[in-house]
Enzyme design. Structure first.
Site, short mmCIF file in Angstrom:
data_model
loop_
_atom_site.label_atom_id
_atom_site.label_comp_id
_atom_site.label_asym_id
_atom_site.label_seq_id
_atom_site.Cartn_x
_atom_site.Cartn_y
_atom_site.Cartn_z
CE LYS A 11 25.22 -14.82 23.84
NZ LYS A 11 25.89 -13.69 24.55
CB ILE A 99 15.08 -13.05 31.11
CG1 ILE A 99 14.10 -14.10 30.58
CG2 ILE A 99 14.93 -11.75 30.32
CD1 ILE A 99 12.64 -13.75 30.81
N GLY A 100 18.15 -11.86 30.50
CA GLY A 100 19.12 -10.80 30.82
C GLY A 100 20.39 -11.33 31.43
N GLY A 102 23.00 -12.83 29.54
CA GLY A 102 24.13 -12.89 28.62
C GLY A 102 24.35 -14.28 28.03
N GLY A 104 22.14 -15.72 26.00
CA GLY A 104 21.54 -15.76 24.67
C GLY A 104 20.23 -16.50 24.55
N GLY A 105 19.49 -16.66 25.64
CA GLY A 105 18.27 -17.46 25.60
C GLY A 105 17.24 -16.99 24.60
CB SER A 107 19.49 -14.54 20.50
OG SER A 107 19.50 -13.16 20.78
CB SER A 108 19.17 -19.68 21.79
OG SER A 108 19.23 -21.05 21.47
CG ASP A 140 23.89 -12.07 20.46
OD1 ASP A 140 24.76 -11.48 19.79
OD2 ASP A 140 23.85 -12.03 21.70
#
Length: 288
Positions: A11, A99-100, A102, A104-105, A107-108, A140
């Site tokens: 995202k 990773i880190g 922004g 959204g990996g 959370s997705s 998220d």
């Protein structure tokens, strides 16, 4: 069985405003989530041994602290608390979203796990219940369970799906990991100012920006250098708390042409913004 690869989408936060803070430390946000046709790949194998395991594509077990494991355990506890024999699952994760970043990996991935196992374990929970479970793990996660590009406010629990015109994005991926908690800690200690609360209609008709972008630039001089360099090409914005920087284009051709002008040392991808999550498209075709 869900033995096919499922795309767990990334995202962008097209805008992000911090509008206040709760007594428990959570910040109130207003943000516009744009889902992407680019993400991690996941595969699920339901087992009868009661184990919940996560592997990468090299068949190495990933830490039990991973959000995917937490999501699976949370769903199982919620649905099978009184059962002696609990279902298990082996999950394979092929990471493409840094990773880190922004994007959204994590959370997705957690949202995809909740949605797929809700079907595979035959829990059949309603979407709103899954979203509440997801919110327990991360702010998220509900937007990915909701499955549509959306306007979000509160701490992530208030969502309004929004159909956005098709756009393409050139995303710059700096080799930097940014912890969301760090950024909000600095914001809380350094800023007493919050953005005014505005209606979604007003926000959509106001130039987009990100309240956390100045914080990230100050915390990470490398990010500031990227912005300075990229300002020669087009107007760029930070997604979420970073580290990725993105440009919006009306079509793929313009995005790819702009990408060609970037030097080789800058890692980048060109992706399309989408309205419906690919996970939802797959689930709509599953026959249980």
């Amino acid at each position: 069985m869900m033995h096919q690869w499922v795309v767990s989408p990334g995202k962008l936060n097209l805008f992000l405003y911090v509008t206040g803070r709760r007594s428990d430390g959570y910040h109130y946000l207003q943000t516009l989530f744009r889902l992407l046709d680019y993400g991690d790949n996941m595969k699920f194998f339901v087992t009868k041994n009661g184990c919940i395991r996560l592997f990468n594509t090299n068949n190495n077990i990933i830490s039990n602290n991973n959000l995917v494991i937490q999501a699976a355990k949370l769903l199982r506890k919620f649905c099978f608390r009184s059962c002696q024999k609990k279902p298990g699952v082996d999950i394979i994760l092929h990471k493409k979203l840094p990773i880190g970043s922004g994007l959204g990996g994590g959370s997705s991935n957690a949202a995809t796990t909740l949605m797929i196992l809700n079907q595979e374990w035959r829990c059949f929970l309603e979407k709103k219940v899954l979203m509440r479970l997801g919110l327990m793990l991360g702010a998220d996660i509900p937007v990915f369970i909701n499955g549509y590009s959306a306007f979000s406010e509160g701490i992530g629990e208030k969502l309004v799906s929004i159909f956005l015109p098709e756009r393409w994005y050139l995303i710059i991926i700096p080799p930097i990991y940014i912890n969301t908690t760090w950024v909000f800690d600095v914001y809380r200690s350094a800023f007493n100012y919050y953005s005014p609360y505005r209606s979604v209609e007003k926000l959509l008709n106001t130039p987009f920006s990100n309240d956390l972008e100045p914080i990230v630039k100050n915390m990470f001089p490398e990010i500031k250098k990227y912005f300075f360099y990229l300002s020669n090409y087009a107007s760029a914005r930070l997604t979420g708390t970073g580290a990725c920087i993105f440009f919006e284009f009306y079509n793929r051709y313009l995005a790819c042409q702009s990408q060609k002008y970037l030097p080789n040392w800058i890692k980048s991808i060109v992706v399309r913004g989408i309205y419906i999550s690919p996970v939802h498209q797959i689930l709509s075709k599953i026959k249980i």
